[in-house]
Design a protein around this motif. Structure first.
Motif, PDB file in Angstrom:
ATOM      1  N   GLY A  95       0.822  -1.215   0.000  1.00  0.00           N
ATOM      2  CA  GLY A  95       0.000   0.000   0.000  1.00  0.00           C
ATOM      3  C   GLY A  95       0.852   1.260   0.000  1.00  0.00           C
ATOM      4  O   GLY A  95       0.598   2.199  -0.771  1.00  0.00           O
ATOM      5  N   ASP A  96       1.868   1.297   0.847  1.00  0.00           N
ATOM      6  CA  ASP A  96       2.737   2.472   0.936  1.00  0.00           C
ATOM      7  C   ASP A  96       3.525   2.668  -0.360  1.00  0.00           C
ATOM      8  O   ASP A  96       3.664   3.785  -0.849  1.00  0.00           O
ATOM      9  CB  ASP A  96       3.698   2.303   2.113  1.00  0.00           C
ATOM     10  N   PHE A 132       2.723   1.620  -3.430  1.00  0.00           N
ATOM     11  CA  PHE A 132       1.824   2.045  -4.507  1.00  0.00           C
ATOM     12  C   PHE A 132       1.453   3.520  -4.359  1.00  0.00           C
ATOM     13  O   PHE A 132       1.393   4.252  -5.353  1.00  0.00           O
ATOM     14  CB  PHE A 132       0.551   1.188  -4.503  1.00  0.00           C
ATOM     15  N   TRP A 133       1.199   3.959  -3.127  1.00  0.00           N
ATOM     16  CA  TRP A 133       0.788   5.347  -2.925  1.00  0.00           C
ATOM     17  C   TRP A 133       1.937   6.301  -3.221  1.00  0.00           C
ATOM     18  O   TRP A 133       1.767   7.297  -3.945  1.00  0.00           O
ATOM     19  CB  TRP A 133       0.283   5.550  -1.499  1.00  0.00           C
ATOM     20  N   GLN A 134       3.103   6.033  -2.674  1.00  0.00           N
ATOM     21  CA  GLN A 134       4.241   6.940  -2.859  1.00  0.00           C
ATOM     22  C   GLN A 134       4.632   7.067  -4.325  1.00  0.00           C
ATOM     23  O   GLN A 134       4.897   8.161  -4.814  1.00  0.00           O
ATOM     24  CB  GLN A 134       5.439   6.447  -2.048  1.00  0.00           C
ATOM     25  N   GLY A 139       2.775   5.945  -7.061  1.00  0.00           N
ATOM     26  CA  GLY A 139       1.647   6.254  -7.941  1.00  0.00           C
ATOM     27  C   GLY A 139       1.305   7.723  -7.984  1.00  0.00           C
ATOM     28  O   GLY A 139       0.647   8.184  -8.922  1.00  0.00           O
ATOM     29  N   THR A 140       1.742   8.482  -6.989  1.00  0.00           N
ATOM     30  CA  THR A 140       1.464   9.917  -6.952  1.00  0.00           C
ATOM     31  C   THR A 140       2.661  10.749  -7.409  1.00  0.00           C
ATOM     32  O   THR A 140       2.669  11.963  -7.226  1.00  0.00           O
ATOM     33  CB  THR A 140       1.060  10.343  -5.528  1.00  0.00           C
TER      34      THR A 140
END
Length: 427
Positions: free
Chosen positions: A44-45, A47-49, A51-52
């Motif tokens: 999750g971390d 993908f978020w870091q 992906g943004t």
């Protein structure tokens, strides 16, 4: 561990598992057997870091840019213009295929989009003018590969993100090699058509007046290229902002081409969303895999293995090139880039090579993989657009252009300035 990783990946791809799923499952499998920690909890971390990341916004923008050009009819006019200016050469419209691919590559940044677009416009000319079909199809597949080398290139952006290399420098470095490779492709066609004269089909002659009249068809892609690349090097925009400016320019051109409609915009956006979703899922799965490989120590093992060989930098580079050529026969190019660049680039830099130079060399190697059987994706794109006949026709048609790519690789090794001269003027 490296052998096990490659075997698992090749097995997953051989079973027709989608690339993103194959990379994700490989990462989960390796962390289960080789990591003392449950690395999946970091997904999750990660993908978020990643992906943004602001720079990755350029990817859907460049895809949308290509979709607008395709659906607004601008590409057809561009191809017609190229046919007037290049059709007199031995091989006729086969040179238009390559020239149009180079020009479209300078706006779309995607090899698959380039091959599909030019193929849709050009394939009807094979029987009409009596060209050798295999060579004609080969020019479309090979010309499409220019999309990942000639700026603006999506793959160069990804390489820059993965290796912390300047994207503007990579864009500058890609100009001369991209144009030189296009010329090598055209030279291959000329040689083939001079040796086998029937392959060149019916000559395409145009008067000077007709050539001048065709120029307006070439202006829109050039204008977008100037907007995108010019805004970067004047300091007006970042690569991501430049991609957005390109989209605005494409909408304006579609309006003046009387092709801007709600249906066209909807189709372009839908196509962009499908392609972006696929690419981003592959990117994020590959980043998770790279994280796993780093934690379990595969990066250090690979580096130690190469150092223990005690080979010269050139010998090691030739081994790396051979590795990519073999891997390209079995692996899709985007997953190749995402899984190998973070591992191989530090080793190459440690050997004393410039990361910008290696980025361009890597793009040529990825281009080779795009048309190398049996996995070369451009082969399937062209065959899909063709819609008939055996796949072996396309595979046979690309052989002269694979040789041209090997020549380009040799030139980059012998004369690194081909890639580094332009960046040296600005940085």
């Amino acid at each position: 561990m490296l052998t096990k990783t490659l075997l698992i990946l090749i097995a997953l791809i051989g079973l027709s598992v989608p690339v993103a799923a194959a990379l994700g499952w490989l990462g989960l499998t390796l962390q289960y057997f080789d990591s003392p920690m449950p690395l999946y909890r970091a997904i999750g971390d990660i993908f978020w870091q990643n992906g943004t990341d602001f720079l990755l916004v350029a990817i859907p923008m460049f895809i949308l840019l290509g979709e607008i050009l395709l659906r607004s009819g601008i590409t057809e006019k561009m191809y017609d213009g190229m046919s007037h200016w290049l059709g007199w050469l031995p091989g006729g419209l086969m040179h238009s295929n390559i020239g149009s691919s180079a020009l479209f590559a300078a706006t779309s940044g995607s090899s698959v989009a380039t091959a599909a677009t030019i193929g849709t416009v050009a394939i009807s000319q094979v029987e009409k003018r009596g060209y050798n079909e295999r060579l004609f199809l080969g020019t479309i597949a090979a010309g499409g590969t220019l999309g990942i080398l000639i700026p603006p290139s999506i793959n160069l952006i990804l390489y820059g993100v993965l290796t912390d290399t300047s994207v503007p420098e990579l864009y500058l470095a890609g100009f001369i090699p991209g144009l030189l490779l296009a010329l090598l492709f055209m030279l291959s066609v000329i040689i083939a058509c001079l040796v086998f004269r029937k392959w060149g089909g019916e000559a395409v002659g145009s008067s000077f007046k007709e050539k001048v009249r065709s120029l307006p068809g070439l202006i829109p892609p050039l204008a977008i290229f100037v907007v995108v690349v010019g805004s970067i090097y004047t300091g007006f925009a970042t690569p991501t902002e430049a991609a957005s400016l390109g989209v605005v320019a494409a909408f304006i051109l579609a309006y003046f081409n009387k092709a801007l409609s709600l249906d066209m915009v909807r189709e372009a956006v839908e196509g962009t969303m499908r392609t972006t979703a696929m690419i981003m899922l592959i990117i994020l799965a590959a980043i998770f895999l790279n994280f796993v490989l780093s934690v379990i120590g595969l990066t250090e093992q690979l580096s130690s293995f190469i150092n223990d060989l005690n080979w010269s930098p050139l010998q090691t580079m030739l081994m790396i090139i051979a590795f990519y050529i073999v891997l390209g026969c079995f692996m899709e190019t985007l997953s190749m880039l995402l899984t190998t660049a973070p591992l191989i680039t530090p080793i190459v830099v440690g050997l004393g090579y410039d990361p910008v130079w290696f980025g361009i060399l890597l793009m040529v190697l990825l281009e080779t993989a795009l048309i190398t059987p049996p996995i070369g994706i451009n082969l399937y794109v062209v065959q899909g657009v063709r819609g008939r006949g055996p796949m072996s026709d396309v595979m046979a048609g690309v052989l002269p252009f694979i040789i041209s790519m090997f020549v380009m690789i040799g030139l980059l090794i012998a004369f690194p300035e081909i890639a580094l001269w332009a960046p040296s003027l600005f940085y």
